[in-house]
Every structure is written in C-alpha cells, then in structure tokens.
Design a protein around this motif. Structure first.
Motif, PDB file in Angstrom:
ATOM      1  N   ILE A  10       4.259  18.658  42.334  1.00  0.00           N
ATOM      2  CA  ILE A  10       3.742  18.551  43.890  1.00  0.00           C
ATOM      3  C   ILE A  10       4.936  18.766  44.628  1.00  0.00           C
ATOM      4  O   ILE A  10       5.740  18.034  44.606  1.00  0.00           O
ATOM      5  CB  ILE A  10       3.082  17.304  43.607  1.00  0.00           C
ATOM      6  CG1 ILE A  10       3.886  15.866  43.537  1.00  0.00           C
ATOM      7  CG2 ILE A  10       1.812  17.040  43.038  1.00  0.00           C
ATOM      8  CD1 ILE A  10       3.300  14.677  44.085  1.00  0.00           C
ATOM      9  N   PRO A  11       5.121  19.654  45.414  1.00  0.00           N
ATOM     10  CA  PRO A  11       5.958  20.155  46.260  1.00  0.00           C
ATOM     11  C   PRO A  11       6.238  19.275  47.520  1.00  0.00           C
ATOM     12  O   PRO A  11       5.157  18.552  48.050  1.00  0.00           O
ATOM     13  CB  PRO A  11       5.880  21.453  46.725  1.00  0.00           C
ATOM     14  CG  PRO A  11       4.317  21.629  46.862  1.00  0.00           C
ATOM     15  CD  PRO A  11       3.880  20.668  45.676  1.00  0.00           C
ATOM     16  N   PHE A  12       7.561  19.084  47.845  1.00  0.00           N
ATOM     17  CA  PHE A  12       7.907  18.688  49.235  1.00  0.00           C
ATOM     18  C   PHE A  12       7.301  19.564  50.207  1.00  0.00           C
ATOM     19  O   PHE A  12       7.017  20.843  50.019  1.00  0.00           O
ATOM     20  CB  PHE A  12       9.340  18.656  49.460  1.00  0.00           C
ATOM     21  CG  PHE A  12      10.164  17.670  48.470  1.00  0.00           C
ATOM     22  CD1 PHE A  12       9.808  16.306  48.143  1.00  0.00           C
ATOM     23  CD2 PHE A  12      11.287  18.365  48.060  1.00  0.00           C
ATOM     24  CE1 PHE A  12      10.552  15.559  47.320  1.00  0.00           C
ATOM     25  CE2 PHE A  12      12.111  17.425  46.972  1.00  0.00           C
ATOM     26  CZ  PHE A  12      11.795  16.059  46.629  1.00  0.00           C
ATOM     27  N   PHE A  21       6.305  28.862  44.971  1.00  0.00           N
ATOM     28  CA  PHE A  21       5.417  28.012  44.487  1.00  0.00           C
ATOM     29  C   PHE A  21       4.103  28.257  43.855  1.00  0.00           C
ATOM     30  O   PHE A  21       3.183  28.017  43.237  1.00  0.00           O
ATOM     31  CB  PHE A  21       5.166  26.667  45.464  1.00  0.00           C
ATOM     32  CG  PHE A  21       4.320  25.701  45.101  1.00  0.00           C
ATOM     33  CD1 PHE A  21       4.752  24.960  43.781  1.00  0.00           C
ATOM     34  CD2 PHE A  21       3.078  25.279  45.398  1.00  0.00           C
ATOM     35  CE1 PHE A  21       3.801  23.893  43.305  1.00  0.00           C
ATOM     36  CE2 PHE A  21       2.190  24.387  45.021  1.00  0.00           C
ATOM     37  CZ  PHE A  21       2.512  23.728  43.777  1.00  0.00           C
ATOM     38  N   ALA A  22       3.942  29.507  44.801  1.00  0.00           N
ATOM     39  CA  ALA A  22       2.445  30.443  44.263  1.00  0.00           C
ATOM     40  C   ALA A  22       2.590  30.929  43.080  1.00  0.00           C
ATOM     41  O   ALA A  22       1.700  30.876  42.337  1.00  0.00           O
ATOM     42  CB  ALA A  22       2.375  31.359  45.378  1.00  0.00           C
ATOM     43  N   TYR A  23       3.701  31.189  42.531  1.00  0.00           N
ATOM     44  CA  TYR A  23       4.034  31.370  41.231  1.00  0.00           C
ATOM     45  C   TYR A  23       3.625  30.544  40.212  1.00  0.00           C
ATOM     46  O   TYR A  23       2.892  30.724  39.213  1.00  0.00           O
ATOM     47  CB  TYR A  23       5.536  31.978  41.173  1.00  0.00           C
ATOM     48  CG  TYR A  23       5.946  32.286  39.686  1.00  0.00           C
ATOM     49  CD1 TYR A  23       5.430  33.298  38.876  1.00  0.00           C
ATOM     50  CD2 TYR A  23       7.199  31.947  39.348  1.00  0.00           C
ATOM     51  CE1 TYR A  23       5.862  33.674  37.684  1.00  0.00           C
ATOM     52  CE2 TYR A  23       7.794  32.256  38.113  1.00  0.00           C
ATOM     53  CZ  TYR A  23       6.860  33.085  37.232  1.00  0.00           C
ATOM     54  OH  TYR A  23       7.518  33.560  35.955  1.00  0.00           O
ATOM     55  N   GLU A  24       4.127  29.159  40.496  1.00  0.00           N
ATOM     56  CA  GLU A  24       3.784  28.110  39.645  1.00  0.00           C
ATOM     57  C   GLU A  24       2.396  27.896  39.628  1.00  0.00           C
ATOM     58  O   GLU A  24       1.787  27.660  38.469  1.00  0.00           O
ATOM     59  CB  GLU A  24       4.669  26.961  40.273  1.00  0.00           C
ATOM     60  CG  GLU A  24       4.428  25.813  39.157  1.00  0.00           C
ATOM     61  CD  GLU A  24       5.393  24.675  39.578  1.00  0.00           C
ATOM     62  OE1 GLU A  24       4.954  23.717  39.904  1.00  0.00           O
ATOM     63  OE2 GLU A  24       6.625  24.936  39.538  1.00  0.00           O
ATOM     64  N   GLY A  47      -1.064  19.124  43.924  1.00  0.00           N
ATOM     65  CA  GLY A  47      -0.937  18.627  44.913  1.00  0.00           C
ATOM     66  C   GLY A  47       0.336  18.501  45.972  1.00  0.00           C
ATOM     67  O   GLY A  47       0.910  19.639  46.013  1.00  0.00           O
ATOM     68  N   THR A  48       0.673  17.493  46.867  1.00  0.00           N
ATOM     69  CA  THR A  48       1.970  17.389  47.572  1.00  0.00           C
ATOM     70  C   THR A  48       2.631  15.953  47.388  1.00  0.00           C
ATOM     71  O   THR A  48       2.000  15.215  47.287  1.00  0.00           O
ATOM     72  CB  THR A  48       1.546  17.716  49.193  1.00  0.00           C
ATOM     73  OG1 THR A  48       0.453  16.733  49.451  1.00  0.00           O
ATOM     74  CG2 THR A  48       0.949  19.085  49.181  1.00  0.00           C
ATOM     75  N   ASP A  49       4.044  16.277  47.546  1.00  0.00           N
ATOM     76  CA  ASP A  49       4.875  15.018  47.565  1.00  0.00           C
ATOM     77  C   ASP A  49       5.010  14.930  49.012  1.00  0.00           C
ATOM     78  O   ASP A  49       5.948  15.515  49.733  1.00  0.00           O
ATOM     79  CB  ASP A  49       5.958  15.501  46.727  1.00  0.00           C
ATOM     80  CG  ASP A  49       7.020  14.209  46.688  1.00  0.00           C
ATOM     81  OD1 ASP A  49       6.713  13.484  47.249  1.00  0.00           O
ATOM     82  OD2 ASP A  49       8.028  14.633  46.045  1.00  0.00           O
ATOM     83  N   LYS A 300      12.032  27.001  50.630  1.00  0.00           N
ATOM     84  CA  LYS A 300      11.417  26.737  52.032  1.00  0.00           C
ATOM     85  C   LYS A 300      12.615  26.922  53.044  1.00  0.00           C
ATOM     86  O   LYS A 300      12.309  27.054  54.117  1.00  0.00           O
ATOM     87  CB  LYS A 300      10.689  25.302  51.940  1.00  0.00           C
ATOM     88  CG  LYS A 300       9.492  25.420  51.057  1.00  0.00           C
ATOM     89  CD  LYS A 300       8.567  24.001  51.243  1.00  0.00           C
ATOM     90  CE  LYS A 300       9.261  22.669  50.716  1.00  0.00           C
ATOM     91  NZ  LYS A 300       9.336  22.991  49.228  1.00  0.00           N
ATOM     92  N   SER A 301      13.836  26.520  52.779  1.00  0.00           N
ATOM     93  CA  SER A 301      14.740  26.141  53.630  1.00  0.00           C
ATOM     94  C   SER A 301      15.683  27.615  53.918  1.00  0.00           C
ATOM     95  O   SER A 301      15.899  27.664  54.923  1.00  0.00           O
ATOM     96  CB  SER A 301      15.705  25.042  53.072  1.00  0.00           C
ATOM     97  OG  SER A 301      16.262  25.195  52.051  1.00  0.00           O
TER      98      SER A 301
END
Length: 495
Positions: A10-12, A21-24, A47-49, A300-301
């Motif tokens: 679950i990504p930040f 993340f689409a790849y995952e 989900g999301t973190d 993302k950064s």
C-alpha cells in the motif's frame, strides 16, 4: 478448493500515483485473474498507506491539511485501479477504514503481552522517504537521493533481534519463499549480520499528531510500517470478525507483491511481528524491480510519470501487455511510449490479430461460416500439442513470478501457428480442394483460441475481442468473419 490472498504494497499518498505503482497493480492483477481462471478462490487486496510523515510534510509544503492531501491522493490511487481494469476485491485505507485501527491495536497489545515491546531513548539518522532509520555512515539515501536527518527520541522498540533466527530459518527452509533469488540473498545477508531491535513508535509532536496513537501512551504514535503492514490482516478482520482471516490468511496461499525497495520491511519486520503475535507467515513474497525512463527511476517525488496520459496515448491493453511481456520482474525495466506501442502492434496485432483475421476469413468462405473439422496431419498434431501445453507453461512461469516468460510462451505459440499457416498455405490448396483447405485451418484456429484464453489475465480487452470473434471452435459451430479484430496504434510509416 485452493484459496489465495494476493496483495500489493500500500503506497504512501504524499503525491498522485505514478506508472511504477501501476506496474505493481497490473502484476498482482495478472496473478489474481490467472488463479481465478484456474478455479481458485482468490481475494485480491490493495489500498493506501495514509499514516506517513511524508504525507504530513507534503501537506505542509502545499499549505493544506494532512487530511485534505491524504484524501485527495488516496482517491487518485483508488481511481487508478479502475483505470487499469484491476479486478480487486478490497481496497483499504489505513486512516479511514474502520477495520484497521482495531487490528493495529490488537497486534500492538499482543506483541506487548509477549514481552516484545519496550521503551528507551534513541538517536539515529532517519530517512523520511524510506520512513526508516539508516546506518550511521550513510550520507545520502541511495533510494531517495537525500541526506538522512538526525533524530533523537524516546520511542517504543520491538525485539526484532529475538526473531532473527526464526525468520532466517523460515526463509532457508522455504516456508517463506522470496522471489527472485537476489532479493532472497539480500534478506539472508541482512539476517546474517547484527539485527538490532526496531523503533516502532514516533514522538507524536514530530508526527504532528498524525497516526494511530500507541495504546496507553498518547505521547507516541505507532510507526508507519508497523501500522501499514497490518493492512494485510486488518482487511481480513483481525481482532474482529475473523471469517476472512481464517479463510485467506490462516488457510490460504498468502502472496505479497512488492517493489524491491521495501523488501526488508516485508521479509524481515513483518514476519517477526507475525511470529510475535502467533500468526502464520506469508507463503511467498514476490519482489519486482523498478520502472525507469531513460535509466532514471520513476517516483512520486523525483520523476512522476502519471498513468492517464500513457493510457490515453497507447491504450490500456498495450500498457498491460508491455508490463507483462517487456518488463522483467527480476531487474529494473525502462519504459517509453514508443516501446509500449511497438510491443502491442508487433505481438497483439501482427501476430495474434493477423492470425485470427486470416484464419477466420478464409475458413468462413470455405465452410459457410462454420468451424472446420479437425486436421489429422503431423504438422497439425504438433501445433495442437504445443497449444495444449501452453497452460502448463503459463502456470509454471507465473508461479515463479515471471510473467514475461508466460507472455513469451504465448507468443511462441502464435509464431508456431503463423508458421503453420505459411507452410501449409490453405489459400493455395483451396484452388483445387476447398474441404482440404478448410481442414488445414482448424489447428491454427484452436491455437489462437487457447492463446486468447491464456491472454485473458494479461490483456482482458484483447482476449475478449478475440474470443468473441472465434466463438466456441467446436467443429460445425458458427465462425464469425469480419474486419480485423485488432488495430495498430502506430501506422507502419511512423518512426
């Protein structure tokens, strides 16, 4: 019936989702769809973190509240699943889902009752990007390219050192499988050294009060990774109605799909927490490399390549196919719009679409739009045997987390079917014997049908189009002719 739990990390949510993340998501979706087609009972969770200091700092930079930023970006991650046609069963948010906090508190209290939590002062260098303390001699975090900050706090610690041998034994025995071998070796190398106890709380003031408070200690919030990893069991009802937990965690095949940068959290810390709590370990941790653009990691950064424009330019199935066929889970993979389009046109249009178009068009003319009888020649039997073996090859490749090898096997069958057509030339045979020519088309039609079936987890849109065009493929059944089923993204004149 075999049951499986398949999860992504679950990504930040400090920023909008990116192509990495689409790849995952697509990799995990392929596994889930494939197992369902093999009649397994699968639960697919993502989900999301939400409880990260990164989220707090990102909100401060934007001048919005942490809640505003987290909700906005979490909505974008949720929408990403729909955009990628992810066939998920559950989406958990660690700051919103009512199942999550009670499960985290249950795990905390259980570890505490086991004597695995204690409080002490601590000073160390902390990378906010990793949300982890790093070795004192690390000047720049290799993962995020920034200098760790010096932090001194009084925190709760988990006795990770107590579980070093048990985690190592689980990995060495194969009870916990880590794929690929490089990730397994890296984890065992870490466990062979000095394993220090792990800080599992943060000063609530430094966290700006964002996070789940430590039970009975409101001066601290629970460390984001202790919090986030629990999502895999909080979504199954840990500490509440545990019917799903019994079905998918205690009795199922437990599979985590993660990026290589968070292997230690999943392969060392998470198993240790589970051992402390008396819960089963994951069965398999599938670790994938990063996506890069011109050799630079997407993040993302630093280099956030969003998914929407790529899908708009290339199409969803083209992107999913590129992830499966051209990206190697065992290493980093470079990605570009041109390469995505080329893989789609080369494999799906020129190989599959052309095979289906030539075979159905000629067969329909020769048989009054009916599926021809089976051929009984050596070449046809050989092609039939290769087609019949394809599902086993796909199973084996996905079981070792090598979707590219599964895709290669499908392409090999398509190439064999196209070579068969060229060698037997039914269009020439039709000049003198229409029935014999029609029979020659039966084997490549069946090969195309089996290929489409095996393609369904990878490119569901393409698979549906081809399957609808082919129909049942039972001799005498209706066979549909028509325009080419798949269209190229790039014209042949485009560079």
């Amino acid at each position: 019936m075999t049951t499986s739990l398949i999860t992504t990390a679950i990504p930040f949510v400090n920023a909008r989702p990116h192509l990495g993340f689409a790849y995952e998501l697509v990799l995990a979706d392929i596994l889930a769809r494939h197992r369902r087609r093999r009649t397994q009972d699968v639960r697919f969770l993502t989900g999301t973190d939400d409880h990260s200091l990164k989220n707090v700092l990102a909100a401060e930079r934007e001048g919005v509240t942490t809640r505003e930023l987290v909700d906005r970006n979490a909505d974008a991650f949720c929408a990403l699943g729909a955009a990628l046609r992810i066939d998920g069963d559950d989406f958990i948010r660690t700051s919103r889902d009512p199942r999550h906090r009670p499960a985290v508190e249950w795990l905390w209290r259980t570890c505490a009752a086991r004597g695995d939590l204690y409080r002490r002062a601590w000073s160390g260098r902390y990378c906010v990007g990793c949300e982890a303390f790093v070795e004192d001699d690390v000047a720049i975090c290799a993962e995020h390219g920034v200098a760790p900050e010096l932090v001194s706090e009084d925190n709760w610690f988990f006795r990770l050192s107590r579980y070093r041998d048990a985690v190592r034994d689980a990995i060495e025995s194969g009870r916990l499988t880590i794929v690929p071998d490089a990730a397994r070796a890296e984890t065992l190398a870490f466990l062979a050294g000095e394993v220090r106890d792990l800080s599992v709380s943060r000063d609530a003031r430094r966290a700006r009060g964002w996070g789940i408070p430590v039970p009975d200690d409101p001066t601290q919030v629970i460390y984001v990774w202790f919090d986030a990893l629990v999502n895999y069991v909080s979504a199954l009802g840990l500490g509440g109605d545990e019917a799903l937990l019994d079905r998918y965690w205690r009795r199922g095949d437990r599979v985590h799909v993660i990026g290589k940068g968070i292997t230690r959290f999943h392969a060392v810390y998470w198993p240790a927490f589970l051992l402390s709590a008396g819960l089963p370990l994951p069965d398999r941790i599938f670790v994938h490399g990063y996506l890069t653009v011109d050799g630079e990691k997407i993040s993302k950064s630093r280099r956030n390549v969003e998914v929407g424009p790529v899908i708009e330019r290339c199409g969803l199935d083209a992107l999913r196919w590129y992830f499966a066929r051209c990206c190697r889970t065992r290493s980093d993979s470079d990605v570009s719009i041109g390469a995505i389009c080329d893989a789609h046109d080369r494999d799906l249009v020129d190989r599959l679409g052309n095979l289906v178009q030539r075979s159905t068009t000629l067969a329909a003319k020769l048989t009054n739009e009916r599926v021809p009888p089976r051929a009984d020649t050596a070449d046809a039997r050989q092609l039939d045997a290769q087609a019949a073996a394809l599902p086993v090859r796909v199973d084996a490749a996905l079981d070792r987390f090598a979707p590219d090898e599964a895709a290669d096997a499908i392409v090999e069958l398509l190439d064999a079917a196209n070579r068969y057509l060229e060698a037997t030339a039914p269009w020439r045979v039709a000049r003198t014997d229409r029935q014999a020519a029609a029979v020659l088309l039966s084997a490549p039609l069946r090969a195309a049908g089996i290929a489409a079936t095996e393609l369904a987890p990878f490119v569901p849109g393409v698979a549906t189009t081809i399957s609808e065009r082919l129909g049942e493929l039972v001799p005498g059944a209706e066979l549909r002719a028509g325009p080419p089923p798949l269209q190229r993204i790039r014209t042949r004149s485009e560079p």
